[in-house]
Design a protein around this motif. Structure first.
Motif, PDB file in Angstrom:
ATOM      1  N   THR A 199      -1.946  55.126  -6.650  1.00 14.02           N
ATOM      2  CA  THR A 199      -2.327  56.543  -6.618  1.00 14.02           C
ATOM      3  C   THR A 199      -1.158  57.486  -6.899  1.00 14.02           C
ATOM      4  OG1 THR A 199      -1.899  56.693  -4.244  1.00 14.02           O
ATOM      5  CG2 THR A 199      -4.101  55.989  -4.922  1.00 14.02           C
ATOM      6  N   ASN A 200       0.092  56.940  -6.854  1.00 17.27           N
ATOM      7  CA  ASN A 200       1.305  57.754  -7.025  1.00 17.27           C
ATOM      8  C   ASN A 200       1.423  58.851  -5.967  1.00 17.27           C
ATOM      9  OD1 ASN A 200       2.456  56.440  -9.257  1.00 17.27           O
ATOM     10  ND2 ASN A 200       1.048  57.523 -10.655  1.00 17.27           N
ATOM     11  N   LYS A 201       0.796  58.622  -4.825  1.00 16.80           N
ATOM     12  CA  LYS A 201       0.889  59.565  -3.719  1.00 16.80           C
ATOM     13  C   LYS A 201       1.799  59.003  -2.636  1.00 16.80           C
ATOM     14  CE  LYS A 201      -3.709  61.632  -4.323  1.00 16.80           C
ATOM     15  NZ  LYS A 201      -5.032  61.914  -3.656  1.00 16.80           N
ATOM     16  N   ILE A 202       2.436  59.895  -1.889  1.00 16.51           N
ATOM     17  CA  ILE A 202       3.306  59.463  -0.791  1.00 16.51           C
ATOM     18  C   ILE A 202       2.452  58.998   0.378  1.00 16.51           C
ATOM     19  CG2 ILE A 202       5.027  60.213   0.897  1.00 16.51           C
ATOM     20  CD1 ILE A 202       6.133  62.117  -1.130  1.00 16.51           C
ATOM     21  N   GLU A 203       2.767  57.800   0.895  1.00 16.52           N
ATOM     22  CA  GLU A 203       2.051  57.253   2.044  1.00 16.52           C
ATOM     23  C   GLU A 203       3.026  57.026   3.187  1.00 16.52           C
ATOM     24  OE1 GLU A 203       0.149  53.737   0.626  1.00 16.52           O
ATOM     25  OE2 GLU A 203      -1.600  54.838  -0.126  1.00 16.52           O
ATOM     26  N   PHE A 204       2.541  57.189   4.401  1.00 20.55           N
ATOM     27  CA  PHE A 204       3.371  57.057   5.588  1.00 20.55           C
ATOM     28  C   PHE A 204       2.958  55.820   6.389  1.00 20.55           C
ATOM     29  CE2 PHE A 204       3.450  61.495   4.456  1.00 20.55           C
ATOM     30  CZ  PHE A 204       4.758  61.867   4.667  1.00 20.55           C
ATOM     31  N   ASP A 205       3.927  55.245   7.063  1.00 19.51           N
ATOM     32  CA  ASP A 205       3.647  54.161   7.991  1.00 19.51           C
ATOM     33  C   ASP A 205       4.656  54.247   9.118  1.00 19.51           C
ATOM     34  OD1 ASP A 205       5.832  51.722   7.414  1.00 19.51           O
ATOM     35  OD2 ASP A 205       5.495  53.056   5.709  1.00 19.51           O
ATOM     36  N   ILE A 240      10.865  46.983   7.525  1.00 16.53           N
ATOM     37  CA  ILE A 240      12.180  47.263   8.096  1.00 16.53           C
ATOM     38  C   ILE A 240      12.675  46.131   8.977  1.00 16.53           C
ATOM     39  CG2 ILE A 240      11.236  48.475  10.092  1.00 16.53           C
ATOM     40  CD1 ILE A 240      13.661  50.346   9.951  1.00 16.53           C
ATOM     41  N   ASN A 241      11.781  45.396   9.617  1.00 14.93           N
ATOM     42  CA  ASN A 241      12.189  44.291  10.477  1.00 14.93           C
ATOM     43  C   ASN A 241      12.090  42.941   9.775  1.00 14.93           C
ATOM     44  OD1 ASN A 241      12.795  45.811  12.844  1.00 14.93           O
ATOM     45  ND2 ASN A 241      10.600  46.104  13.140  1.00 14.93           N
ATOM     46  N   SER A 242      11.938  42.975   8.459  1.00 13.16           N
ATOM     47  CA  SER A 242      11.873  41.744   7.665  1.00 13.16           C
ATOM     48  C   SER A 242      12.692  41.970   6.399  1.00 13.16           C
ATOM     49  CB  SER A 242      10.405  41.403   7.367  1.00 13.16           C
ATOM     50  OG  SER A 242      10.312  40.202   6.653  1.00 13.16           O
ATOM     51  N   ILE A 243      12.096  41.783   5.197  1.00 11.50           N
ATOM     52  CA  ILE A 243      12.838  42.104   3.982  1.00 11.50           C
ATOM     53  C   ILE A 243      12.607  43.565   3.650  1.00 11.50           C
ATOM     54  CG2 ILE A 243      10.943  41.180   2.534  1.00 11.50           C
ATOM     55  CD1 ILE A 243      13.255  40.487   0.513  1.00 11.50           C
ATOM     56  N   ARG A 244      13.689  44.311   3.619  1.00  9.88           N
ATOM     57  CA  ARG A 244      13.609  45.750   3.442  1.00  9.88           C
ATOM     58  C   ARG A 244      13.424  46.121   1.973  1.00  9.88           C
ATOM     59  NH1 ARG A 244      18.839  46.224   7.236  1.00  9.88           N
ATOM     60  NH2 ARG A 244      19.162  44.259   6.114  1.00  9.88           N
ATOM     61  N   GLY A 245      12.743  47.240   1.744  1.00  8.68           N
ATOM     62  CA  GLY A 245      12.413  47.656   0.388  1.00  8.68           C
ATOM     63  C   GLY A 245      10.976  47.344   0.028  1.00  8.68           C
ATOM     64  N   PHE A 246      10.246  46.676   0.934  1.00  4.08           N
ATOM     65  CA  PHE A 246       8.845  46.343   0.717  1.00  4.08           C
ATOM     66  C   PHE A 246       8.009  46.951   1.838  1.00  4.08           C
ATOM     67  CE2 PHE A 246      11.211  43.213  -1.602  1.00  4.08           C
ATOM     68  CZ  PHE A 246      10.457  42.966  -2.748  1.00  4.08           C
ATOM     69  N   GLU A 247       6.725  47.113   1.564  1.00  6.10           N
ATOM     70  CA  GLU A 247       5.843  47.712   2.547  1.00  6.10           C
ATOM     71  C   GLU A 247       5.691  46.802   3.761  1.00  6.10           C
ATOM     72  OE1 GLU A 247       2.204  48.428   0.562  1.00  6.10           O
ATOM     73  OE2 GLU A 247       2.990  50.032  -0.731  1.00  6.10           O
ATOM     74  N   GLU A 248       5.393  47.415   4.908  1.00  8.10           N
ATOM     75  CA  GLU A 248       5.238  46.675   6.150  1.00  8.10           C
ATOM     76  C   GLU A 248       4.080  45.682   6.053  1.00  8.10           C
ATOM     77  OE1 GLU A 248       6.993  46.774   9.099  1.00  8.10           O
ATOM     78  OE2 GLU A 248       8.455  47.883   7.901  1.00  8.10           O
ATOM     79  N   ASN A 249       4.389  44.413   6.366  1.00  5.16           N
ATOM     80  CA  ASN A 249       3.376  43.348   6.402  1.00  5.16           C
ATOM     81  C   ASN A 249       2.579  43.242   5.108  1.00  5.16           C
ATOM     82  OD1 ASN A 249       3.973  42.433   8.969  1.00  5.16           O
ATOM     83  ND2 ASN A 249       2.564  43.855   9.957  1.00  5.16           N
ATOM     84  N   SER A 250       3.212  43.577   3.980  1.00  6.00           N
ATOM     85  CA  SER A 250       2.493  43.543   2.703  1.00  6.00           C
ATOM     86  C   SER A 250       2.515  42.170   2.054  1.00  6.00           C
ATOM     87  CB  SER A 250       3.111  44.563   1.741  1.00  6.00           C
ATOM     88  OG  SER A 250       4.483  44.235   1.483  1.00  6.00           O
ATOM     89  N   LEU A 251       3.343  41.256   2.571  1.00  6.36           N
ATOM     90  CA  LEU A 251       3.505  39.943   1.960  1.00  6.36           C
ATOM     91  C   LEU A 251       2.861  38.882   2.845  1.00  6.36           C
ATOM     92  CD1 LEU A 251       7.244  40.472   1.035  1.00  6.36           C
ATOM     93  CD2 LEU A 251       5.308  40.606  -0.533  1.00  6.36           C
ATOM     94  N   VAL A 252       2.108  37.980   2.225  1.00  2.00           N
ATOM     95  CA  VAL A 252       1.377  36.941   2.941  1.00  2.00           C
ATOM     96  C   VAL A 252       1.801  35.586   2.400  1.00  2.00           C
ATOM     97  CG1 VAL A 252      -0.895  36.055   3.567  1.00  2.00           C
ATOM     98  CG2 VAL A 252      -0.573  38.509   3.205  1.00  2.00           C
TER      99      VAL A 252
END
Length: 562
Positions: A267-273, A464-476
């Motif tokens: 979407t090219n929109k800023i998202e928060f987490d 932030i508590n895993s590999i930084r630079g990627f979204e939280e819990n985005s990798l499975v």
């Protein structure tokens, strides 16, 4: 006609007369032969004195030194005055003895005598003459450490058994051991009594040893909720021993949270987490801890994690760990995990635990696809944790953590039962190069072993508590390993800057995917009155992907201690 003399001139005259007529005395010590004289000279005695008293004292000390190196029969023949300022001491050294066989008659524990290094295979204590005094002192010190602080050793019945060997018998005064009769806590009177008995391993009726007690109480500084104010002290009375320990309660509750934002690729929109992490420790003065984590990330994923640790249940050596974890991914599925473990704290650094973990996952869409479906699993868990603190550092209180666990059990879905195993590792170490420079390394990994996999059971990582630079819990993945590194530089005791270099490898058998990931960036930490504020700017990429600033992540967090 009389003339008055100035008091000042009179004082100068007295000082001048004293200095003029004062004479130093010299001493020469000789033996009965040239060889004996050389032996005396090798001791390096003092030869110039301001008065006869100090000269006579040196002669007596010389006699003692000759005795200590084996000339126990030496005697001072005479002390002659050659002239007004010169004296000669005539010694007769006689026979030099090399060693002494000490008859201990079981008065001292053999384990103490072995520490001297002079106990032979026949259990004979043979001490070189020059080491007799220091050896007896070390034996006496060890006896005191083992509960008899008022003991004293003496060597009696010294006889000659050969040309250069003596024998003697050992005697010990006050052989009765002391025990701790009363324990008094000062400063933090409500300090958990179970921690004194189980964690510090100090209790009444225990044999008193101040050295061992100091070693044990040093472990107080490894606790999050208490500190030792000063070394323990002891009060001896005629029939009791009272131990005083000085402890203060430390602020140990923490509140941690972070806000992350980035651009959605679609979407090219800023998202928060972000997330909230609340740790409550020792609020009931039992050493208990309650940890609450709530996390909501960019992928419409929510995590609720509640952990309770109750150490030394009913004053026993074991404690209990309880855990409830709820994970929900958008409207696809929800997974509830419950774990119960019994732990045993070996000492202040080592903890082992074992228990059971049950998981129930529900397909919210009820589509029963091949990868997402309802399932249940049960596993038996084994865990080991090692922790080393560096309490002098307010920014980085933990220096080394090693946490490894494994689980074995089965998972069932529809009409299928499968054996499964789970392995996880979380460890980090800070290498302090000097007061300002350090290197932080962390390895985290998880591996689920199974014949087949469901998407809603796979471990998740990233953020932030895993590999930084990627979204939280985005990798499975069913297998992943993450390496985090930071070079840290302290500007002062409250501010530090650091680099971010992360790497990861993961496998997802469902998607037939094997990939390497990298994260690069920088950050800083600032210790304020409100807590530790951290800022991270990182960008992540896959192995075959170029860096894009639009994929960068900014993470803000604040950890408050109260």
């Amino acid at each position: 006609m009389s003339r008055k003399i100035s008091p000042f001139l009179l004082l100068l005259y007295i000082l001048w007369s004293t200095e003029l007529f004062a004479q130093n005395l010299s001493l020469t010590a000789i033996g009965a032969s040239e060889k004996e004289t050389k032996t005396i000279d090798s001791l390096g005695y003092q030869s110039v004195f301001q008065n006869f008293t100090s000269l006579d004292l040196e002669v007596k000390n010389l006699h003692k030194r000759l005795t200590s190196i084996g000339y126990i029969e030496n005697e001072l023949i005479d002390l002659k005055k050659n002239n007004d300022s010169s004296y000669v001491a005539n010694f007769s050294l006689k026979q030099k003895y090399r060693s002494i066989i000490v008859e201990h008659r079981g008065l001292v524990d053999l384990s103490i005598l072995k520490l001297t290094g002079y106990l032979n295979k026949k259990q004979q204590l043979i001490i070189p003459i020059e080491n007799v005094e220091s050896t007896l002192q070390s034996i006496n010190s060890e006896i005191a450490n083992r509960g008899n602080p008022f003991s004293s050793l003496t060597l009696n019945n010294i006889t000659k058994i050969s040309k250069d060997t003596l024998s003697g018998s050992l005697s010990i005064s006050d052989p009765k051991s002391r025990t701790i009769d009363q324990l008094i806590l000062k400063g933090y009177e409500k300090f958990p009594k179970s921690f004194v008995k189980r964690y510090l391993k100090i209790k009444t009726g225990q044999t008193f040893s101040l050295e061992k007690i100091k070693e044990k109480t040093a472990a107080l500084n490894d606790l999050v909720f208490a500190n030792q104010i000063k070394d323990p002290e002891v009060l001896f009375t005629q029939d009791s021993t009272i131990l005083y320990m000085y402890i203060e309660k430390a602020r140990s509750n923490t509140f941690d949270g972070f806000l992350g934002f980035g651009t959605n690729e679609t979407t090219n929109k800023i998202e928060f987490d972000g997330y909230l992490d609340l740790n409550l420790t020792n609020n009931l003065n039992y050493g208990e801890s309650l940890k609450l984590l709530y996390k909501s990330d960019e992928n419409e994923q929510q995590t609720f994690d509640l952990k309770l640790n109750a150490p030394y249940i009913f004053n026993s050596p074991v404690g209990v760990d309880l855990n409830l974890n709820i994970f929900k991914r958008d409207s696809s599925f929800i997974t509830v995990s419950q774990a119960a473990k019994i732990n045993y704290q070996i000492n202040s650094k080592h903890v082992v635990s074992a228990g059971i973990n049950t998981v129930t996952s529900t397909d919210l869409l009820d589509l029963s696809t091949a990868t997402i479906t309802d399932y249940k699993s049960n596993q038996y868990l084994i865990n080991y944790t090692f922790t080393r603190r560096q309490n002098y550092d307010f920014l980085f209180p933990l220096n080394f953590v090693f946490d490894i666990s494994t689980g074995f059990g089965n998972r069932s879905y529809e009409n299928t039962d499968e054996r499964q195993a789970n392995f996880s590792l979380n460890t980090f170490k800070i290498f302090n190069l000097n007061d300002k420079n350090s290197i932080y390394t962390r390895v985290s990994s998880q591996y689920l072993v199974s014949d087949s996999y469901l998407e809603n059971e796979l471990p998740r990582f990233g953020g932030i508590n895993s590999i930084r630079g990627f979204e939280e819990n985005s990798l499975v993945a069913n297998l992943y390993a993450v390496l985090n590194t930071e070079y840290r530089y302290k500007l002062n005791n409250t501010i530090y800057i650091h680099s971010v270099i992360d790497a990861a490898y993961f496998e997802n058998q469902i998607a037939n995917q094997k990939e390497k990931l990298f994260g690069f960036g920088f950050g800083f930490g600032l210790l304020t009155k409100a807590g530790l504020f951290r800022f991270n700017y990182t960008s992540g990429k896959t192995e075959n992907q170029k860096f894009r600033l639009s994929d960068s992540k900014i993470h803000l967090s604040l950890t408050t201690r109260f």
